[in-house]
Motif scaffolding. Structure first.
Motif, short mmCIF file in Angstrom:
data_model
loop_
_atom_site.label_atom_id
_atom_site.label_comp_id
_atom_site.label_asym_id
_atom_site.label_seq_id
_atom_site.Cartn_x
_atom_site.Cartn_y
_atom_site.Cartn_z
N LYS A 58 -70.71 -31.51 -54.65
CA LYS A 58 -70.55 -30.21 -54.67
C LYS A 58 -71.07 -28.89 -55.12
O LYS A 58 -71.55 -29.40 -56.23
CB LYS A 58 -68.97 -29.55 -54.95
CG LYS A 58 -67.65 -30.80 -54.41
CD LYS A 58 -66.51 -30.16 -54.80
CE LYS A 58 -65.27 -31.10 -54.33
NZ LYS A 58 -63.35 -30.25 -54.69
N TYR A 90 -65.45 -19.55 -56.07
CA TYR A 90 -67.55 -19.99 -55.43
C TYR A 90 -68.15 -18.81 -54.49
O TYR A 90 -67.36 -18.22 -55.11
CB TYR A 90 -66.72 -21.16 -53.58
CG TYR A 90 -66.71 -22.21 -53.76
CD1 TYR A 90 -66.69 -22.72 -52.79
CD2 TYR A 90 -65.15 -22.82 -53.96
CE1 TYR A 90 -67.19 -23.89 -52.62
CE2 TYR A 90 -65.40 -24.20 -54.40
CZ TYR A 90 -65.99 -25.19 -52.86
OH TYR A 90 -66.15 -26.37 -53.28
N ASP A 117 -70.78 -26.21 -48.94
CA ASP A 117 -69.75 -27.37 -49.29
C ASP A 117 -68.98 -26.92 -47.99
O ASP A 117 -68.40 -27.76 -47.32
CB ASP A 117 -68.61 -26.92 -49.86
CG ASP A 117 -69.14 -27.93 -51.05
OD1 ASP A 117 -70.21 -28.77 -51.09
OD2 ASP A 117 -69.11 -27.00 -52.10
N GLY A 118 -69.25 -25.84 -47.41
CA GLY A 118 -68.81 -25.65 -45.67
C GLY A 118 -69.30 -24.04 -44.95
O GLY A 118 -69.72 -23.99 -45.87
N GLY A 138 -68.98 -31.93 -43.03
CA GLY A 138 -68.42 -31.54 -44.10
C GLY A 138 -67.49 -29.95 -42.53
O GLY A 138 -67.93 -30.35 -41.31
N ILE A 306 -61.78 -28.88 -47.80
CA ILE A 306 -62.23 -29.66 -48.60
C ILE A 306 -62.18 -30.42 -49.36
O ILE A 306 -62.59 -31.02 -49.58
CB ILE A 306 -63.43 -27.92 -49.76
CG1 ILE A 306 -64.52 -27.28 -48.77
CG2 ILE A 306 -64.14 -29.02 -50.66
CD1 ILE A 306 -64.60 -26.41 -49.46
N LYS A 309 -60.23 -33.29 -47.32
CA LYS A 309 -61.48 -33.58 -46.05
C LYS A 309 -60.69 -34.03 -44.88
O LYS A 309 -61.53 -35.18 -43.70
CB LYS A 309 -62.19 -35.42 -46.80
CG LYS A 309 -62.49 -34.05 -48.77
CD LYS A 309 -63.32 -36.05 -49.10
CE LYS A 309 -63.42 -35.52 -50.35
NZ LYS A 309 -64.88 -34.49 -50.27
N TYR A 311 -61.50 -32.92 -41.91
CA TYR A 311 -62.18 -31.87 -41.01
C TYR A 311 -61.58 -31.79 -39.47
O TYR A 311 -62.36 -30.93 -38.96
CB TYR A 311 -63.99 -32.19 -40.52
CG TYR A 311 -64.75 -32.17 -42.56
CD1 TYR A 311 -63.86 -31.35 -43.55
CD2 TYR A 311 -64.73 -32.98 -42.69
CE1 TYR A 311 -63.67 -31.74 -44.95
CE2 TYR A 311 -66.00 -33.49 -44.20
CZ TYR A 311 -64.92 -32.45 -44.97
OH TYR A 311 -65.24 -33.10 -46.42
#
Length: 338
Positions: A58, A90, A117-118, A138, A306, A309, A311
């Motif tokens: 991450k 974050y 991460d996104g 991701g 995240i 998962k 997505y």
């Protein structure tokens, strides 16, 4: 999906040499290393062992892709997203596209190479088919933008209603000849607002003069230029619905310069309810968007993506907006219409 054989072929080297470069084997010339690295970049190749490692790590970074940093709406949205991200420990990477579809795809590669991460997309400049493959690497969340074809979470406002309520207000004030400014014509946000603008006209039996519709209008300077064009017309409009408060401010500034009184000679409606709306004289009637709430919801959804998962899940969150009436459209006391 590219293979090591594809890299070897493009680089003009053997599979063994490519493997040695990938595994940092000694005794490989610098020239050959560069050939392999360039081939991997062109093909978007990620070695299996590296990919496994990347998938498990991450970065605690989120990329937010916006069209213009200088646009007050996107500036406020980024600030709100940063505050929301910090609550999850974050950080944000802010990526400005300047409405370039290519730049949008380039920034999405940050997800592919696992540098973030996104990704939060605030506009959508490419067709969804070009965006969807990045979900293999991701989560992607749409915030502000909306696309019916997308199979991801979307946090947005009913932009059609925003265009409708703003235009209806002008019509209720007695305006029958209304100019309209919009931003990126490919954006679903822009299309929805214009749909609302046209719906209000249709319901009241009014026609829209194509000469009064201005596309790709984004800035304060753009607003000034629009007003100059309107002032040169023999049959001027009595009102204008702009795509942003920044544009509305440009219109009002130029109107003062040319001796056009707002609102008695030209009523002006903005969009977003930025701070500038209360700094000008007259203060600007505008459509309020709940930016802070939208940002926090988008970040909350991103964190769930995240964590779990999952997505490729379509979830739609639509937040309410309101029209704030000020003196740029009427002379009576300000009020809010939900």
């Amino acid at each position: 999906m590219a293979t090591i054989e594809d890299v070897a072929k493009l680089a003009g080297l053997s599979r063994t040499t490519v493997s040695r470069v990938i595994n940092n084997h000694p005794y490989v010339s610098e020239a050959k290393k560069q050939l392999v690295i360039e081939a991997m970049k062109q093909l978007g190749y990620v070695p299996n062992s590296s990919a496994r490692s990347l998938r498990n790590q991450k970065t605690e970074m989120i990329a937010v892709i916006i069209p213009r940093v200088m646009n007050p709406f996107f500036g406020q949205l980024v600030e709100s997203l940063e505050i929301a991200a910090s609550e999850y420990h974050y950080q944000l990477i802010v990526c400005q596209t300047l409405y370039s579809a290519k730049k949008e795809l380039d920034y999405l590669n940050l997800l592919k190479t696992k540098q973030v991460d996104g990704v939060i997309l605030t506009t959508l400049l490419n067709d969804w088919k070009q965006i969807e493959p990045f979900l293999d690497y991701g989560p992607i969340v749409l915030c502000n933008e909306y696309d019916q074809k997308a199979n991801i979470p979307m946090v947005h406002i009913d932009q059609e209603y925003g265009g409708y309520v703003a235009t209806t207000h002008l019509i209720d004030q007695g305006h029958m000849r209304i100019a309209y400014c919009c931003g990126n014509i490919k954006s679903n946000v822009t299309k929805a607002r214009e749909k609302g603008f046209r719906k209000a006209h249709s319901e009241h039996g009014l026609q829209i003069d194509p000469k009064l519709v201005f596309q790709n209008v984004f800035t304060f300077e753009d607003g000034k230029k629009v007003l100059q064009k309107l002032a040169a017309l023999d049959n001027r409009p009595t009102a204008i619905f702009t795509g942003s408060d920044e544009v509305a401010a440009g219109v009002i500034s130029e109107a003062k310069k040319l001796g056009i009184d707002v609102p008695t000679q030209l009523a002006v409606v903005g969009y977003d309810n930025q701070a500038i709306t209360e700094l000008l004289d007259p203060m600007i009637t505008t459509v309020h968007q709940p930016v802070k709430e939208m940002a926090h919801k988008a970040m909350n959804v991103m964190m769930n993506q995240i964590k779990y998962k999952n997505y490729k899940t379509k979830e739609v969150y639509q937040l309410p907006l309101s029209l704030i009436i000020r003196n740029s459209t009427c002379l009576k006391s300000p009020e809010r219409l939900n």
